[in-house]
Write a protein that holds these residues in place. Structure first.
Motif, mmCIF file in Angstrom:
data_model
loop_
_atom_site.group_PDB
_atom_site.id
_atom_site.type_symbol
_atom_site.label_atom_id
_atom_site.label_comp_id
_atom_site.label_asym_id
_atom_site.label_seq_id
_atom_site.Cartn_x
_atom_site.Cartn_y
_atom_site.Cartn_z
ATOM 1 N N SER A 189 0.814 -1.226 0.000
ATOM 2 C CA SER A 189 0.000 0.000 0.000
ATOM 3 C C SER A 189 0.840 1.266 0.000
ATOM 4 N N GLY A 190 2.148 1.113 -0.013
ATOM 5 C CA GLY A 190 3.010 2.284 0.052
ATOM 6 C C GLY A 190 2.904 3.012 1.375
ATOM 7 N N GLY A 191 2.611 2.247 2.439
ATOM 8 C CA GLY A 191 2.515 2.840 3.768
ATOM 9 C C GLY A 191 1.184 3.494 4.080
ATOM 10 N N LYS A 192 0.223 3.385 3.175
ATOM 11 C CA LYS A 192 -1.069 4.049 3.378
ATOM 12 C C LYS A 192 -2.037 3.197 4.209
ATOM 13 N N ILE A 193 -1.874 1.879 4.145
ATOM 14 C CA ILE A 193 -2.789 0.966 4.826
ATOM 15 C C ILE A 193 -1.983 0.044 5.742
ATOM 16 N N ALA A 194 -2.513 -0.199 6.938
ATOM 17 C CA ALA A 194 -1.907 -1.148 7.863
ATOM 18 C C ALA A 194 -2.857 -2.332 8.051
ATOM 19 N N LEU A 195 -2.313 -3.447 8.462
ATOM 20 C CA LEU A 195 -3.166 -4.618 8.701
ATOM 21 C C LEU A 195 -4.034 -4.393 9.939
ATOM 22 N N LEU A 196 -3.434 -3.942 11.049
ATOM 23 C CA LEU A 196 -4.165 -3.708 12.296
ATOM 24 C C LEU A 196 -4.438 -2.226 12.500
ATOM 25 N N ASP A 197 -5.486 -1.945 13.256
ATOM 26 C CA ASP A 197 -5.810 -0.553 13.544
ATOM 27 C C ASP A 197 -4.826 0.077 14.519
ATOM 28 N N ASP A 198 -4.495 -0.646 15.589
ATOM 29 C CA ASP A 198 -3.700 -0.053 16.654
ATOM 30 C C ASP A 198 -2.995 -1.153 17.429
ATOM 31 N N VAL A 199 -1.895 -0.815 18.074
ATOM 32 C CA VAL A 199 -1.163 -1.800 18.869
ATOM 33 C C VAL A 199 -2.026 -2.334 20.006
ATOM 34 N N GLU A 200 -3.060 -1.585 20.391
ATOM 35 C CA GLU A 200 -3.935 -2.068 21.465
ATOM 36 C C GLU A 200 -4.709 -3.316 21.061
ATOM 37 N N SER A 201 -4.821 -3.589 19.777
ATOM 38 C CA SER A 201 -5.427 -4.857 19.362
ATOM 39 C C SER A 201 -4.619 -6.043 19.887
ATOM 40 N N VAL A 202 -3.306 -5.848 20.054
ATOM 41 C CA VAL A 202 -2.477 -6.893 20.661
ATOM 42 C C VAL A 202 -2.861 -7.076 22.120
ATOM 43 N N LEU A 203 -3.027 -5.954 22.824
ATOM 44 C CA LEU A 203 -3.429 -6.006 24.230
ATOM 45 C C LEU A 203 -4.780 -6.686 24.390
ATOM 46 N N GLN A 204 -5.722 -6.382 23.491
ATOM 47 C CA GLN A 204 -7.052 -6.959 23.596
ATOM 48 C C GLN A 204 -7.008 -8.483 23.633
ATOM 49 N N LEU A 205 -6.170 -9.089 22.796
ATOM 50 C CA LEU A 205 -6.077 -10.538 22.772
ATOM 51 C C LEU A 205 -5.310 -11.079 23.971
ATOM 52 N N TYR A 206 -4.135 -10.540 24.205
ATOM 53 C CA TYR A 206 -3.290 -11.078 25.272
ATOM 54 C C TYR A 206 -3.916 -10.905 26.655
ATOM 55 N N ALA A 207 -4.446 -9.731 26.931
ATOM 56 C CA ALA A 207 -4.980 -9.461 28.262
ATOM 57 C C ALA A 207 -6.325 -10.134 28.493
ATOM 58 N N SER A 208 -6.961 -10.600 27.434
ATOM 59 C CA SER A 208 -8.259 -11.267 27.555
ATOM 60 C C SER A 208 -8.140 -12.783 27.541
ATOM 61 N N TYR A 209 -6.935 -13.294 27.342
ATOM 62 C CA TYR A 209 -6.755 -14.739 27.261
ATOM 63 C C TYR A 209 -5.464 -15.124 27.985
ATOM 64 N N LYS A 210 -5.438 -14.829 29.275
ATOM 65 C CA LYS A 210 -4.224 -15.051 30.047
ATOM 66 C C LYS A 210 -4.142 -16.469 30.604
ATOM 67 N N GLY A 211 -5.316 -17.060 30.882
ATOM 68 C CA GLY A 211 -5.326 -18.364 31.519
ATOM 69 C C GLY A 211 -4.936 -18.294 32.984
ATOM 70 N N GLN A 212 -4.885 -17.104 33.533
ATOM 71 C CA GLN A 212 -4.518 -16.882 34.932
ATOM 72 C C GLN A 212 -5.015 -15.502 35.335
ATOM 73 N N ALA A 213 -5.094 -15.285 36.629
ATOM 74 C CA ALA A 213 -5.516 -13.975 37.133
ATOM 75 C C ALA A 213 -4.364 -12.983 37.045
ATOM 76 N N TRP A 214 -4.706 -11.698 36.977
ATOM 77 C CA TRP A 214 -3.662 -10.670 37.042
ATOM 78 C C TRP A 214 -2.899 -10.807 38.360
ATOM 79 N N VAL A 215 -3.666 -11.045 39.423
ATOM 80 C CA VAL A 215 -3.088 -11.291 40.747
ATOM 81 C C VAL A 215 -3.839 -12.481 41.340
#
Length: 451
Positions: free
Chosen positions: A207-233
């Motif tokens: 795309s010549g830098g005009k289009i990205a696959l993901l909207d935002d790096v927070e999409s990474v957080l959405q998956l990881y923080a929602s599928y931890k398999g353990q409690a935060w604490v």
């Protein structure tokens, strides 16, 4: 890289909000050796009469809709609704429950808040015989049933929804840069983080830098923080292990450095409006409610026909869930029959869940009979064309393992997000982010143990 907007969540949630107690505080004790008299609550709640006060931080429009639908089914119960902003709501609800002064009969609880209350004696034990909530909860999506119960296995609230998540994608851009807009083909192409990163590089280059696959790096957080398999604490006050957090932050760093995300600043006004008006990215990582609360609000009402068949839904590499809201009954309510009529109807009345909640409001139920009926009837949406995405929701939901909910969850998300912002702007490394996350959590909750 542009400066990211400040996050809404404050990083200083007070530890004083901890609630303690033993579940089932509303059960009557025996008198003179006699068994307690059970409160008479009919199975057919449609004939119930009375009045209840419901407190919530949901929108007024949502609550008006819910009350109207409820009274079509249970006309004899008058429902008074009090809507408050989230921060004010949490403080006032806690004070009302503690003091018993003007407390609501029913309250809504976001998933992290429900985790604070469900092991306290402030919520009624709905597993008691006069309610029979176990029979309803067992017909919910398994993770919803699990999260509805306290540490002793008693149902302390019921949810009307389940919130499995995946990727929503712009069909035209997917076809142009990925060669297909078929959800199964896209899933096979993006079935791991390694594949997502490699494909993201190709999209950026093509795309010549005009289009990205993901909207935002927070999409990474959405998956990881929602599928931890353990409690935060965990129950021993030990914070989540370094290995998992480091993996998450390293993936964020990789996404940022390889231009896989469009820096769209998830949850900002520009992100919402850009869903429809701008071509910046192909995928956004959101759960079931993403379509109706994030994507469609960015479409002008008079252009909905133009937006037909522009978005699709595909499963993510992992079966995660994010969000969800529960109804709970105050254990000292004087209107328990009417309160139960509300909770039971709004979470398990099949006709309402299908025709009202799903087909009118667009929400995905948690009650399996309603889900299966929606799928059988071919539920879809104008924006997704003929894609019957509820079937994909259902497959994901059945495989979701709900992470334990605790008093730490809301702050943990805020602290994890704060370090994500530093990574996104090149101000910290993944290793430093892990330490920063732990230090902030420890400062706010001194009882946390860091290994």
């Amino acid at each position: 890289m542009k400066k990211r907007l400040a996050r809404v969540l404050a990083a200083t949630l007070a530890a004083s909000t901890v609630l303690t107690g033993c579940g089932g505080g509303s059960e009557k004790k025996s008198v003179n050796g006699k068994a307690p008299e059970k409160q008479k609550i009919t199975e057919d709640v449609t004939k119930t009469e009375g009045k209840i006060n419901v407190w919530t931080n949901l929108s007024q429009d949502e609550m008006n809709f819910y009350v109207e639908e409820f009274n079509k089914i249970v006309p004899g119960v008058k429902v008074n609704v009090t809507v408050m902003p989230s921060k004010e709501y949490r403080t006032k609800l806690q004070n009302a429950f503690r003091t018993g002064t003007n407390a609501p009969d029913v309250a809504t609880f976001e998933i992290s808040d429900f985790g604070v209350y469900k092991d306290s004696d402030m919520l009624e034990n709905l597993s008691q015989e006069q309610y029979g909530a176990d029979a309803i909860s067992k017909d919910m999506i398994p993770y919803v049933d699990e999260l509805s119960r306290d540490g002793e296995g008693n149902v302390k609230g019921l949810s009307w929804q389940s919130t499995p998540g995946g990727f929503w994608y712009k069909k035209a851009l997917a076809k142009e840069y990925l060669g297909t807009d078929d959800p199964q083909e896209l899933y096979e192409m993006l079935s791991s983080w390694d594949k997502i990163v490699e494909t993201g590089k190709q999209v950026y280059e093509k795309s010549g830098g005009k289009i990205a696959l993901l909207d935002d790096v927070e999409s990474v957080l959405q998956l990881y923080a929602s599928y931890k398999g353990q409690a935060w604490v965990d129950e021993n006050n030990h914070i989540i292990d370094d290995e998992y957090m480091l993996e998450m932050y390293e993936m964020m760093d990789t996404v940022v450095k390889n231009k896989v995300d469009a820096e769209a600043d998830m949850w900002s006004a520009g992100w919402t409006s850009g869903m429809y008006s701008k071509d910046m990215f192909i995928l956004t990582c959101l759960p079931t409610w993403g379509l109706n609360f994030c994507i469609k609000p960015g479409i002008p009402a008079d252009e909905m026909d133009k937006a037909a068949n522009t978005w699709g839904y595909m499963q993510a590499p992992i079966p995660y869930q994010n969000g969800g809201t529960w109804y709970g009954m105050y254990s000292k309510s004087e209107n328990k029959d009417a309160a139960w009529a509300w909770i039971k109807t709004m979470t398990s009345n099949e006709d309402y869940l299908v025709n009202g909640l799903a087909n009118t409001w667009g929400d995905f139920p948690g009650y399996i009979p309603a889900i299966e009926r929606c799928i059988e009837e071919g539920h879809t949406d104008i924006v997704t064309g003929d894609q019957q995405y509820f079937a994909d929701f259902y497959e994901t939901a059945k495989n979701v393992k709900g992470d334990p909910m605790t008093k730490y969850d809301r702050q943990a998300w805020a602290s994890a997000t704060a370090q994500m912002d530093l990574i996104a702007t090149g101000q910290t490394t993944p290793e430093e982010a892990v330490e920063g996350f732990k230090e902030e959590m420890k400062n706010i909750y001194p009882e946390i143990e860091i290994d």
